[in-house]
Design a protein around this motif. Structure first.
Motif, PDB file in Angstrom:
ATOM      1  N   GLY A 161      -1.208   7.426  16.930  1.00  0.00           N
ATOM      2  CA  GLY A 161      -0.058   7.266  17.807  1.00  0.00           C
ATOM      3  C   GLY A 161      -0.041   5.956  18.564  1.00  0.00           C
ATOM      4  N   ARG A 162      -1.193   5.297  18.666  1.00  0.00           N
ATOM      5  CA  ARG A 162      -1.281   4.016  19.368  1.00  0.00           C
ATOM      6  C   ARG A 162      -1.137   2.830  18.423  1.00  0.00           C
ATOM      7  NH1 ARG A 162      -6.865   5.088  22.080  1.00  0.00           N
ATOM      8  NH2 ARG A 162      -6.846   7.019  20.880  1.00  0.00           N
ATOM      9  N   LEU A 163      -0.845   3.097  17.157  1.00  0.00           N
ATOM     10  CA  LEU A 163      -0.684   2.034  16.163  1.00  0.00           C
ATOM     11  C   LEU A 163       0.762   1.936  15.688  1.00  0.00           C
ATOM     12  CD1 LEU A 163      -3.873   2.817  14.034  1.00  0.00           C
ATOM     13  CD2 LEU A 163      -3.623   0.982  15.728  1.00  0.00           C
ATOM     14  N   SER A 164       1.691   2.309  16.528  1.00  0.00           N
ATOM     15  CA  SER A 164       3.091   2.433  16.117  1.00  0.00           C
ATOM     16  C   SER A 164       3.742   1.110  15.720  1.00  0.00           C
ATOM     17  CB  SER A 164       3.909   3.082  17.240  1.00  0.00           C
ATOM     18  OG  SER A 164       3.815   2.322  18.429  1.00  0.00           O
ATOM     19  N   SER A 165       3.184  -0.015  16.142  1.00  0.00           N
ATOM     20  CA  SER A 165       3.794  -1.312  15.820  1.00  0.00           C
ATOM     21  C   SER A 165       3.280  -1.909  14.511  1.00  0.00           C
ATOM     22  CB  SER A 165       3.534  -2.311  16.957  1.00  0.00           C
ATOM     23  OG  SER A 165       2.145  -2.561  17.097  1.00  0.00           O
ATOM     24  N   VAL A 166       2.291  -1.282  13.873  1.00  0.00           N
ATOM     25  CA  VAL A 166       1.680  -1.832  12.660  1.00  0.00           C
ATOM     26  C   VAL A 166       2.661  -1.782  11.496  1.00  0.00           C
ATOM     27  CG1 VAL A 166      -0.128  -1.449  10.929  1.00  0.00           C
ATOM     28  CG2 VAL A 166      -0.667  -1.301  13.364  1.00  0.00           C
ATOM     29  N   THR A 167       2.774  -2.908  10.780  1.00  0.00           N
ATOM     30  CA  THR A 167       3.642  -2.981   9.601  1.00  0.00           C
ATOM     31  C   THR A 167       2.850  -3.100   8.299  1.00  0.00           C
ATOM     32  OG1 THR A 167       3.839  -5.396   9.786  1.00  0.00           O
ATOM     33  CG2 THR A 167       5.502  -4.057  10.926  1.00  0.00           C
ATOM     34  N   PHE A 168       1.585  -3.524   8.376  1.00  0.00           N
ATOM     35  CA  PHE A 168       0.729  -3.579   7.180  1.00  0.00           C
ATOM     36  C   PHE A 168      -0.645  -3.040   7.538  1.00  0.00           C
ATOM     37  CE2 PHE A 168      -2.453  -5.345   4.364  1.00  0.00           C
ATOM     38  CZ  PHE A 168      -1.903  -5.115   3.119  1.00  0.00           C
ATOM     39  N   LEU A 169      -1.145  -2.120   6.700  1.00  0.00           N
ATOM     40  CA  LEU A 169      -2.437  -1.484   6.951  1.00  0.00           C
ATOM     41  C   LEU A 169      -3.281  -1.489   5.683  1.00  0.00           C
ATOM     42  CD1 LEU A 169      -4.286   0.228   8.842  1.00  0.00           C
ATOM     43  CD2 LEU A 169      -3.126   2.255   7.930  1.00  0.00           C
ATOM     44  N   ASP A 170      -4.536  -1.882   5.834  1.00  0.00           N
ATOM     45  CA  ASP A 170      -5.492  -1.874   4.728  1.00  0.00           C
ATOM     46  C   ASP A 170      -6.644  -0.940   5.084  1.00  0.00           C
ATOM     47  OD1 ASP A 170      -7.314  -2.300   2.723  1.00  0.00           O
ATOM     48  OD2 ASP A 170      -7.356  -4.483   2.889  1.00  0.00           O
ATOM     49  N   VAL A 171      -6.723   0.181   4.393  1.00  0.00           N
ATOM     50  CA  VAL A 171      -7.832   1.127   4.565  1.00  0.00           C
ATOM     51  C   VAL A 171      -8.537   1.328   3.219  1.00  0.00           C
ATOM     52  CG1 VAL A 171      -7.042   2.332   6.625  1.00  0.00           C
ATOM     53  CG2 VAL A 171      -6.146   3.013   4.391  1.00  0.00           C
ATOM     54  N   SER A 172      -8.692   0.253   2.482  1.00  0.00           N
ATOM     55  CA  SER A 172      -9.369   0.311   1.190  1.00  0.00           C
ATOM     56  C   SER A 172     -10.845   0.645   1.368  1.00  0.00           C
ATOM     57  CB  SER A 172      -9.252  -1.042   0.475  1.00  0.00           C
ATOM     58  OG  SER A 172      -7.914  -1.350   0.201  1.00  0.00           O
ATOM     59  N   TYR A 173     -11.386   1.390   0.414  1.00  0.00           N
ATOM     60  CA  TYR A 173     -12.818   1.723   0.367  1.00  0.00           C
ATOM     61  C   TYR A 173     -13.287   2.494   1.601  1.00  0.00           C
ATOM     62  CZ  TYR A 173     -12.079  -2.241  -2.754  1.00  0.00           C
ATOM     63  OH  TYR A 173     -11.552  -3.107  -3.678  1.00  0.00           O
ATOM     64  N   CYS A 174     -12.365   3.086   2.325  1.00  0.00           N
ATOM     65  CA  CYS A 174     -12.739   3.966   3.444  1.00  0.00           C
ATOM     66  C   CYS A 174     -12.945   5.371   2.880  1.00  0.00           C
ATOM     67  CB  CYS A 174     -11.654   3.950   4.521  1.00  0.00           C
ATOM     68  SG  CYS A 174     -11.427   2.352   5.321  1.00  0.00           S
ATOM     69  N   ARG A 175     -14.182   5.734   2.635  1.00  0.00           N
ATOM     70  CA  ARG A 175     -14.506   6.941   1.878  1.00  0.00           C
ATOM     71  C   ARG A 175     -14.292   8.230   2.654  1.00  0.00           C
ATOM     72  NH1 ARG A 175     -20.541   5.302   0.658  1.00  0.00           N
ATOM     73  NH2 ARG A 175     -20.285   4.717   2.852  1.00  0.00           N
ATOM     74  N   ASN A 176     -14.262   8.146   3.973  1.00  0.00           N
ATOM     75  CA  ASN A 176     -14.238   9.358   4.783  1.00  0.00           C
ATOM     76  C   ASN A 176     -12.858   9.768   5.260  1.00  0.00           C
ATOM     77  OD1 ASN A 176     -17.080   9.445   4.593  1.00  0.00           O
ATOM     78  ND2 ASN A 176     -17.281   8.064   6.337  1.00  0.00           N
ATOM     79  N   ILE A 177     -11.829   9.097   4.774  1.00  0.00           N
ATOM     80  CA  ILE A 177     -10.475   9.498   5.129  1.00  0.00           C
ATOM     81  C   ILE A 177      -9.756  10.015   3.896  1.00  0.00           C
ATOM     82  CG2 ILE A 177     -10.335   7.848   7.026  1.00  0.00           C
ATOM     83  CD1 ILE A 177      -8.446   6.174   5.257  1.00  0.00           C
TER      84      ILE A 177
END
Length: 320
Positions: free
Chosen positions: A127-143
């Motif tokens: 909820g605190r990341l509402s302004s993000v337009t590009f997100l990289d969560v590559s290789y994040c194994r625990n999500i």
């Protein structure tokens, strides 16, 4: 500047201008050389002017978790709420992620590959990341799907998502179609989606195409269960599909090559090249540590003194 026979000193430049100039320097130079030049330059690098865009992705690949935490806290604090872009590899815990979110009111681009974050933490801070337009969560194994769903629900401006995986990281998993469904149902404004090596099916990809009409780039390299009909792809005139087969990986500059996409429609078949798709990182910065009671200035000096000039991958000037 010389018309009246006068020169204007560099130390008289406004901090905003100095920040723009210093942003062309390396992290080491900004933290350790510039502060030693003069007081006005030290003030410039201690304020937000140099830290609206923070890229420590290469440096963070080699440092210890506690070192990374301290560096993030120092740099993000200096940004004073003006942080627009953050690139860092391997966040060690949810506490670091929460700290980033607490200072993300202006954040647009967030790259967190190989980070140790989980669904619960992402659900708490999304909820605190509402302004993000590009997100990289590559290789994040625990999500997984819960985290992506939380991101989609709260990041209404999201136009780019990178969720690529290493083939070995998905061994033993039966399907990740729940992640495809989370993307399809919560991220309708996506223009760029990279899900290489995710274990998704044709049905999952079709769901995404049906619910993300603005999509221009879809990277499904290594998604071996995806069989897209060329006629289906042609229905999306602006869409470019890369994959599912892979070719000439080592001729590319990593996954970032996918991001330089055109608006032309196409379905590219690639031949698979066996081998490790990891990146060999140069030893650009030696690891350093510091004590909790040290000031920021002490941290900067330890960072400087710990740098191995003789074995550095590039030269940079000694402190004046």
């Amino acid at each position: 500047m010389e018309e009246d026979g006068e020169f204007r000193c560099w130390d008289e430049l406004i901090p905003d201008a100095l920040g723009l100039i210093f942003n062309n320097l390396s992290l080491q130079e900004i933290l350790t050389v510039i502060p030693r030049v003069c007081k006005s330059w030290q003030r410039a690098v201690s304020g937000p002017y140099c830290w609206q865009d923070i890229d420590i992705e290469q440096w963070s690949q080699q440092c210890r978790p506690e070192t990374l935490d301290r560096m993030l806290q120092m740099l993000i604090t200096r940004s004073s709420g003006s942080l627009r872009k953050l690139c860092v590899t391997g966040l060690p815990n949810g506490q670091s992620f929460s700290f980033i979110a607490d200072n993300a009111k202006s954040l647009r681009t967030l790259r967190l590959p190989r980070s140790e974050i989980n669904d619960s933490v992402v659900e708490q801070v999304a909820g605190r990341l509402s302004s993000v337009t590009f997100l990289d969560v590559s290789y994040c194994r625990n999500i997984g799907a819960p985290a992506l769903e939380a991101i989609g629900k709260h990041c209404k401006l999201l136009m780019g998502l990178r969720r690529t995986m290493h083939p070995l990281e998905v061994v033993g998993k039966l399907s990740q179609d729940d992640e495809a469904l989370a993307i399809a149902t919560t991220m309708p404004k996506l223009k760029q989606l990279e899900v290489a090596y995710l274990l998704i099916s044709t049905e999952g990809v079709v769901k995404i195409l049906e619910n993300c009409p603005a999509l221009e780039l879809l990277d499904v390299r290594g998604c071996w269960n995806v069989k897209l009909d060329e006629n289906l792809v042609k229905k999306f005139s602006r869409l470019k599909v890369v994959g599912p087969l892979v070719v000439d990986y080592f001729g590319m500059k990593g996954w970032d090559d996918c991001s330089n996409y055109s608006g032309s429609s196409g379905y590219l078949a690639w031949d698979f090249v066996a081998g490790d798709v990891g990146i060999d990182y140069d030893d650009e910065i030696s690891d350093v540590d510091w004590e909790d009671d040290q000031s920021i200035e002490d941290v900067e000096m330890r960072f400087y003194d710990g740098f191995d000039l003789e074995n550095a991958a590039f030269d940079w000037p000694l402190s004046p």
